[in-house]
Design a protein around this motif. Structure first.
Motif, PDB file in Angstrom:
ATOM      1  N   PRO A   1      20.948  73.727  49.294  1.00 51.62           N
ATOM      2  CA  PRO A   1      20.072  74.310  50.318  1.00 51.62           C
ATOM      3  C   PRO A   1      19.255  73.235  51.025  1.00 51.62           C
ATOM      4  O   PRO A   1      19.170  72.085  50.563  1.00 51.62           O
ATOM      5  N   LEU A   2      18.635  73.595  52.118  1.00 52.52           N
ATOM      6  CA  LEU A   2      17.882  72.637  52.932  1.00 52.52           C
ATOM      7  C   LEU A   2      16.694  72.027  52.192  1.00 52.52           C
ATOM      8  O   LEU A   2      16.201  70.965  52.574  1.00 52.52           O
ATOM      9  N   VAL A   3      16.238  72.685  51.130  1.00 52.16           N
ATOM     10  CA  VAL A   3      15.064  72.184  50.411  1.00 52.16           C
ATOM     11  C   VAL A   3      15.386  71.004  49.497  1.00 52.16           C
ATOM     12  O   VAL A   3      14.473  70.356  48.962  1.00 52.16           O
ATOM     13  N   ALA A   4      16.676  70.678  49.303  1.00 54.27           N
ATOM     14  CA  ALA A   4      17.075  69.646  48.329  1.00 54.27           C
ATOM     15  C   ALA A   4      16.981  68.255  48.938  1.00 54.27           C
ATOM     16  O   ALA A   4      17.987  67.595  49.209  1.00 54.27           O
TER      17      ALA A   4
ATOM     18  N   GLY B   1       1.370  62.161  31.166  1.00 58.58           N
ATOM     19  CA  GLY B   1       0.955  63.362  31.882  1.00 58.58           C
ATOM     20  C   GLY B   1       1.959  63.887  32.880  1.00 58.58           C
ATOM     21  O   GLY B   1       1.764  64.966  33.442  1.00 58.58           O
ATOM     22  N   LEU B   2       3.048  63.136  33.124  1.00 57.00           N
ATOM     23  CA  LEU B   2       4.064  63.560  34.085  1.00 57.00           C
ATOM     24  C   LEU B   2       5.357  63.914  33.351  1.00 57.00           C
ATOM     25  O   LEU B   2       5.906  63.089  32.613  1.00 57.00           O
ATOM     26  N   TYR B   3       5.826  65.131  33.569  1.00 57.61           N
ATOM     27  CA  TYR B   3       7.052  65.637  32.955  1.00 57.61           C
ATOM     28  C   TYR B   3       8.063  65.968  34.053  1.00 57.61           C
ATOM     29  O   TYR B   3       7.708  66.087  35.230  1.00 57.61           O
ATOM     30  N   ALA B   4       9.318  66.136  33.656  1.00 57.82           N
ATOM     31  CA  ALA B   4      10.343  66.556  34.611  1.00 57.82           C
ATOM     32  C   ALA B   4      11.418  67.345  33.881  1.00 57.82           C
ATOM     33  O   ALA B   4      11.736  67.072  32.721  1.00 57.82           O
ATOM     34  N   ALA B   5      11.986  68.329  34.582  1.00 59.00           N
ATOM     35  CA  ALA B   5      13.047  69.162  34.007  1.00 59.00           C
ATOM     36  C   ALA B   5      14.016  69.575  35.096  1.00 59.00           C
ATOM     37  O   ALA B   5      13.637  69.731  36.262  1.00 59.00           O
ATOM     38  N   GLY B   6      15.268  69.765  34.714  1.00 69.01           N
ATOM     39  CA  GLY B   6      16.281  70.194  35.658  1.00 69.01           C
ATOM     40  C   GLY B   6      16.884  69.030  36.418  1.00 69.01           C
ATOM     41  O   GLY B   6      16.882  67.884  35.961  1.00 69.01           O
ATOM     42  N   GLU B   7      17.397  69.316  37.609  1.00 72.81           N
ATOM     43  CA  GLU B   7      18.163  68.315  38.363  1.00 72.81           C
ATOM     44  C   GLU B   7      17.337  67.110  38.760  1.00 72.81           C
ATOM     45  O   GLU B   7      17.883  66.009  38.923  1.00 72.81           O
ATOM     46  N   VAL B   8      16.036  67.247  38.920  1.00 70.52           N
ATOM     47  CA  VAL B   8      15.189  66.108  39.286  1.00 70.52           C
ATOM     48  C   VAL B   8      15.130  65.066  38.175  1.00 70.52           C
ATOM     49  O   VAL B   8      14.810  63.908  38.411  1.00 70.52           O
TER      50      VAL B   8
ATOM     51  N   GLY C   1      12.696  76.581  41.032  1.00 72.45           N
ATOM     52  CA  GLY C   1      14.010  76.983  40.557  1.00 72.45           C
ATOM     53  C   GLY C   1      13.958  77.397  39.099  1.00 72.45           C
ATOM     54  O   GLY C   1      12.879  77.662  38.537  1.00 72.45           O
ATOM     55  N   THR C   2      15.109  77.421  38.453  1.00 71.24           N
ATOM     56  CA  THR C   2      15.168  77.869  37.064  1.00 71.24           C
ATOM     57  C   THR C   2      14.301  77.015  36.150  1.00 71.24           C
ATOM     58  O   THR C   2      13.607  77.540  35.263  1.00 71.24           O
TER      59      THR C   2
ATOM     60  N   GLY D   1      14.348  69.838  41.838  1.00 74.10           N
ATOM     61  CA  GLY D   1      15.765  69.791  42.173  1.00 74.10           C
ATOM     62  C   GLY D   1      16.229  68.423  42.626  1.00 74.10           C
ATOM     63  O   GLY D   1      15.539  67.408  42.440  1.00 74.10           O
ATOM     64  N   GLY D   2      17.412  68.394  43.241  1.00 77.45           N
ATOM     65  CA  GLY D   2      18.072  67.139  43.558  1.00 77.45           C
ATOM     66  C   GLY D   2      17.944  66.709  44.999  1.00 77.45           C
ATOM     67  O   GLY D   2      17.000  67.093  45.705  1.00 77.45           O
ATOM     68  N   ALA D   3      18.923  65.913  45.450  1.00 82.37           N
ATOM     69  CA  ALA D   3      18.832  65.257  46.754  1.00 82.37           C
ATOM     70  C   ALA D   3      20.114  65.436  47.566  1.00 82.37           C
ATOM     71  O   ALA D   3      20.534  64.525  48.287  1.00 82.37           O
ATOM     72  N   GLY D   4      20.731  66.607  47.495  1.00 82.67           N
ATOM     73  CA  GLY D   4      21.980  66.841  48.206  1.00 82.67           C
ATOM     74  C   GLY D   4      21.873  66.700  49.704  1.00 82.67           C
ATOM     75  O   GLY D   4      22.859  66.374  50.384  1.00 82.67           O
ATOM     76  N   GLN D   5      20.656  66.903  50.259  1.00 92.69           N
ATOM     77  CA  GLN D   5      20.485  66.788  51.704  1.00 92.69           C
ATOM     78  C   GLN D   5      20.534  65.348  52.193  1.00 92.69           C
ATOM     79  O   GLN D   5      20.384  65.095  53.392  1.00 92.69           O
ATOM     80  N   LEU D   6      20.771  64.400  51.299  1.00 91.60           N
ATOM     81  CA  LEU D   6      21.069  63.037  51.728  1.00 91.60           C
ATOM     82  C   LEU D   6      22.363  62.974  52.527  1.00 91.60           C
ATOM     83  O   LEU D   6      22.592  62.015  53.271  1.00 91.60           O
ATOM     84  N   TYR D   7      23.215  63.980  52.383  1.00 95.55           N
ATOM     85  CA  TYR D   7      24.570  63.916  52.912  1.00 95.55           C
ATOM     86  C   TYR D   7      24.828  64.939  54.000  1.00 95.55           C
ATOM     87  O   TYR D   7      24.275  66.045  53.989  1.00 95.55           O
ATOM     88  N   ARG D   8      25.709  64.539  54.903  1.00 94.54           N
ATOM     89  CA  ARG D   8      26.093  65.409  56.006  1.00 94.54           C
ATOM     90  C   ARG D   8      26.780  66.672  55.503  1.00 94.54           C
ATOM     91  O   ARG D   8      26.591  67.765  56.060  1.00 94.54           O
ATOM     92  N   HIS D   9      27.593  66.539  54.465  1.00 94.02           N
ATOM     93  CA  HIS D   9      28.279  67.689  53.876  1.00 94.02           C
ATOM     94  C   HIS D   9      27.718  67.907  52.476  1.00 94.02           C
ATOM     95  O   HIS D   9      27.858  67.042  51.604  1.00 94.02           O
ATOM     96  N   THR D  10      27.086  69.036  52.258  1.00 92.43           N
ATOM     97  CA  THR D  10      26.487  69.329  50.961  1.00 92.43           C
ATOM     98  C   THR D  10      26.533  70.820  50.695  1.00 92.43           C
ATOM     99  O   THR D  10      26.470  71.642  51.628  1.00 92.43           O
ATOM    100  N   SER D  11      26.626  71.156  49.417  1.00 86.77           N
ATOM    101  CA  SER D  11      26.553  72.561  49.001  1.00 86.77           C
ATOM    102  C   SER D  11      25.116  72.984  48.733  1.00 86.77           C
ATOM    103  O   SER D  11      24.867  74.136  48.390  1.00 86.77           O
TER     104      SER D  11
END
Length: 530
Positions: free
Chosen positions: A202-205, A354-361, A12-13, A190-200
Motif C-alpha cells: 500500500p501507499l503507506v509503506a 526504550g525503543l522496540y520494533a516488531a513486524g516488517e520494520v 498493522g497486525t 511496516g516495510g519500504a515497498g514504495q521504494l519501487y515503481r512496481h510493488t504489492s
C-alpha cells in the motif's frame, strides 16, 4: 504535550497486537499516518504459518524450511523462538476472534506455499490479513486504555539522553510537530515497498520506521534483501494486485504466453520454489523473450474449489476481464517485503534503550536473506508478544520522561512544491526498480547511490513539513541505505542478486549493518548461523 505509557508507531497486525497486550500495563497510543486499517497486514492474502497438524508437520520441519529459505543468514535462536511460538500465536489470534477456515471435519484448513514441505498455513479464504486486521482493530477501538491517532505522522524519535522516550508527531494539516512522550516506544510501521515503481504494498509503506530508527542512532540490518513477489496481476496503469502464492500451492502453473513451462529449468521444485528463485526466473524469461508478462494458470483445478478458496482473487480478476477457472491470467513480479530493518533481539529490543520494533520494520533474524511465505504475520504476533512479555515482566516500568522546552532539531528543508516532491518520488521509484530491483549490477548501484546523496542536498532533512515531504525524506534515506548495503554485499544470496557477483560467498555469511555514527556499512557475523 500528550504523554502515555507506551507509544506505538503503526497500526498493522504487529502494532495492534502489541497495543492489546500492553494495555494491561498502562495507557497506549497508536500513531497511524492514514486510516488505521491502511496497512500491508490488511492486504495480506496468504495466511499465518504455524504448526497446527502435528500428525503431518513439526516445529523442527518448520524451522528447517525457514532456515533453508534464509540462505545462511537467519539467526537460529530467533528462528527457534518465533517458530516455536507459532502454535501459541495462532491460538492467540483464534482467541481474539479471527475466523480461520476449517475443513468439513472441523479441523483447520491448512494450505501449502512455496518453500514449505507441509501444509501449515492457516488462512481466511484469500483475505487473511483483512480478517486479522479488522478483528484486532475492532478490539483496539473498544479498549478504554488504547487511543488511536489516525492521520498523524511521526517525523522523528525523541531521545532523553541515551533512551528513546517519545516522538515528534505531526497532526493533520499541521506542518510543525508536537512531542509525544512515553515510557517505551514501539515501531510497528511496516516495510519500504514504495521504494519501487512496481510493488504489492500500500501507499503507506514508505520505510518510515527504518528511517526514524536510523536517524535516532539504532542499528539497521540487511536492507539489500527486498523480496519480490513473483505474481501480481499485469494491468498497466493500475495498481498491482497480488495473486497469492497459495494459488501455486493449490496447483497453479506458471507458463510463457505460448503455454510452455520454464520453472523446472531454474529449480526442480518449480512452482513451489522460494519466491526469490521464481521471481528471478520470471524476470529472466521476460527479458529473454522480450515479453511484458508470463501467465498463471489454475484452470485445470475444479472451478468451484478455486472460487471457494480464492474468492477475492477470483472476483478481482473477473472485474478485470479474466476468469481464473477458465483461462490463464497475465502476471509480473513486484516488490513485496522488506526482509531487513531495525535490529532487534528476541525480546523486540533495538540497540537503543526504550525503543522496540516488531513486524516488517524489524530485523529479528527470522528471515535472513529471504522470507519464507506466511512467516511474516506469524512474526508480527510473536514479536508483539515478546515485547509485551519484556515490558510486562519488569518489576518497574521506566519513569515517564520530562520533555525539553522546544524541538531540538535544527535541520532544515528546502522549499519544494508538492508537485516537485511527487515528481522526485516517482523518479526515485523508477531508479530503484532499474538499479536495485530483481537483478542488480555494481555500475547501476553506484550511480543510484550518488543520486541519493544529490537528492539529500536538494530536499534537506527537517523534522517539520507535510506528510508528502516526510515520506520522500524517509524513502530517500532508505534508498541510500539499501544501495550501499547492496554494494557492500559482493555476492548473490536470497533476494539479493548481483550479475557482477553471481555466486554465493561464505565470507559474506553475515549481516550488513548500518549505524548513523559509522561512515560506512559493515558486515557482522551471525552467532550460530547455519
Amino acid at each position: 504535550m500528550p504523554s502515555f505509557d507506551f507509544l506505538i508507531i503503526g497500526s498493522g497486525t504487529a502494532g495492534l497486537s502489541t497495543a492489546l497486550g500492553l494495555s494491561q500495563f498502562g495507557r497506549v497510543a497508536i500513531v497511524s499516518k492514514d486510516r488505521a486499517s491502511d496497512s500491508a497486514s490488511d492486504w495480506a492474502q496468504g495466511g499465518v504459518a504455524a504448526v497446527m497438524d502435528e500428525d503431518h508437520d513439526s516445529i523442527a520441519l518448520h524451522i528447517e524450511d525457514t532456515l533453508g529459505a534464509g540462505m545462511g543468514l537467519c539467526h537460529p535462536d530467533a528462528v527457534r523462538h518465533i517458530i516455536g511460538q507459532g502454535p501459541a500465536a495462532a491460538r492467540r489470534l483464534i482467541d481474539w476472534g479471527v475466523p480461520f477456515d476449517r475443513r468439513a471435519d472441523g479441523n483447520w484448513h491448512l494450505t501449502r506455499e512455496g518453500g514449505h514441505r507441509a501444509r501449515r498455513v492457516l488462512h481466511c479464504a484469500d483475505t487473511t490479513g483483512h480478517a486479522i486486521e479488522s478483528t484486532l482493530l475492532q478490539q483496539v477501538r473498544a479498549h478504554p486504555a488504547i487511543q488511536i491517532a489516525e492521520a498523524h505522522f511521526a517525523s522523528d524519535l525523541w531521545l532523553r539522553g541515551d533512551r528513546c522516550a517519545g516522538a515528534w508527531v505531526l497532526a493533520p494539516e499541521d506542518d510543525r510537530p508536537q512531542l509525544w512522550t512515553a515510557r517505551a516506544v514501539i515501531l510497528a510501521s511496516g516495510g519500504a515497498g514504495q521504494l519501487y515503481r512496481h510493488t504489492s504494498n500500500p501507499l503507506v509503506a514508505t520505510g518510515d520506521g527504518i528511517a526514524l530508527a536510523y536517524r535516532a542512532g539504532a542499528e539497521i540490518a540487511n536492507l539489500e534483501f527486498i523480496q519480490f513477489h513473483p505474481t501480481t496481476l499485469y494491468q498497466p496503469g493500475s495498481a498491482p494486485f497480488l495473486l497469492s502464492e497459495a494459488l501455486r500451492g493449490e496447483g497453479a502453473l506458471l507458463r510463457l504466453p505460448d503455454g510452455s513451462a520454464f520453472l523446472e529449468r531454474y529449480d526442480p521444485r518449480a512452482e513451489l520454489a522460494p519466491r526469490d528463485i521464481v521471481a528471478r526466473a520470471i524476470d529472466a524469461e521476460m527479458k529473454r523473450h522480450r515479453i511484458e508478462y508470463v501467465t498463471l494458470d489454475i484452470s485445470h483445478q475444479p472451478g468451484a474449489q478455486v472460487q471457494r478458496h480464492f474468492p477475492a482473487i477470483f472476483a478481482h480478476c473477473r472485474a478485470h476481464g479474466y476468469d481464473l477457472t477458465r483461462e490463464p491470467v497475465p502476471v509480473v513480479p513486484a516488490a513485496h517485503y522488506t526482509c531487513g530493518g531495525v535490529v532487534v533481539d528476541v525480546a523486540g529490543r533495538s540497540s537503543i534503550d526504550g525503543l522496540y520494533a516488531a513486524g516488517e520494520v524489524s530485523a529479528s533474524g527470522l528471515h535472513g536473506a529471504n522470507r519464507l511465505a506466511s512467516n511474516s504475520l506469524l512474526e508480527c504476533v510473536v514479536g508483539a508478544a515478546s515485547i509485551v512479555a519484556d515490558l510486562g515482566g519488569r518489576s518497574r516500568l521506566p519513569e515517564k520522561p520530562l520533555p525539553p522546552p522546544a524541538p531540538t532539531s535544527t535541520r532544515s528543508s528546502n522549499a519544494l512544491s508538492e508537485t516537485a516532491i511527487r515528481t522526485l518520488r516517482q523518479a526515485l521509484q523508477t531508479t530503484m526498480w532499474r538499479a536495485a530491483g530483481i537483478i542488480r549490477n555494481d555500475a547501476d548501484l553506484r550511480a543510484a547511490s550518488a543520486n541519493w546523496e544529490e537528492m539529500a542536498t536538494r530536499i534537506g532533512d527537517a523534522v517539520q513539513g507535510p506528510r508528502y515531504y516526510q515520506e520522500l525524506r524517509n524513502l530517500r534515506l532508505c534508498a541510500a541505505l539499501l544501495t550501499r548495503s547492496a554494494l557492500l554485499r559482493e555476492e548473490s544470496r536470497g533476494c539479493h542478486f548481483n550479475s557482477d557477483h553471481p555466486q554465493r560467498r561464505e565470507d559474506f555469511a553475515a549481516d550488513s549493518i548500518h549505524q548513523r555514527d559509522r561512515p560506512d556499512p559493515f558486515l557482522r557475523p551471525i552467532p550460530g548461523a547455519i
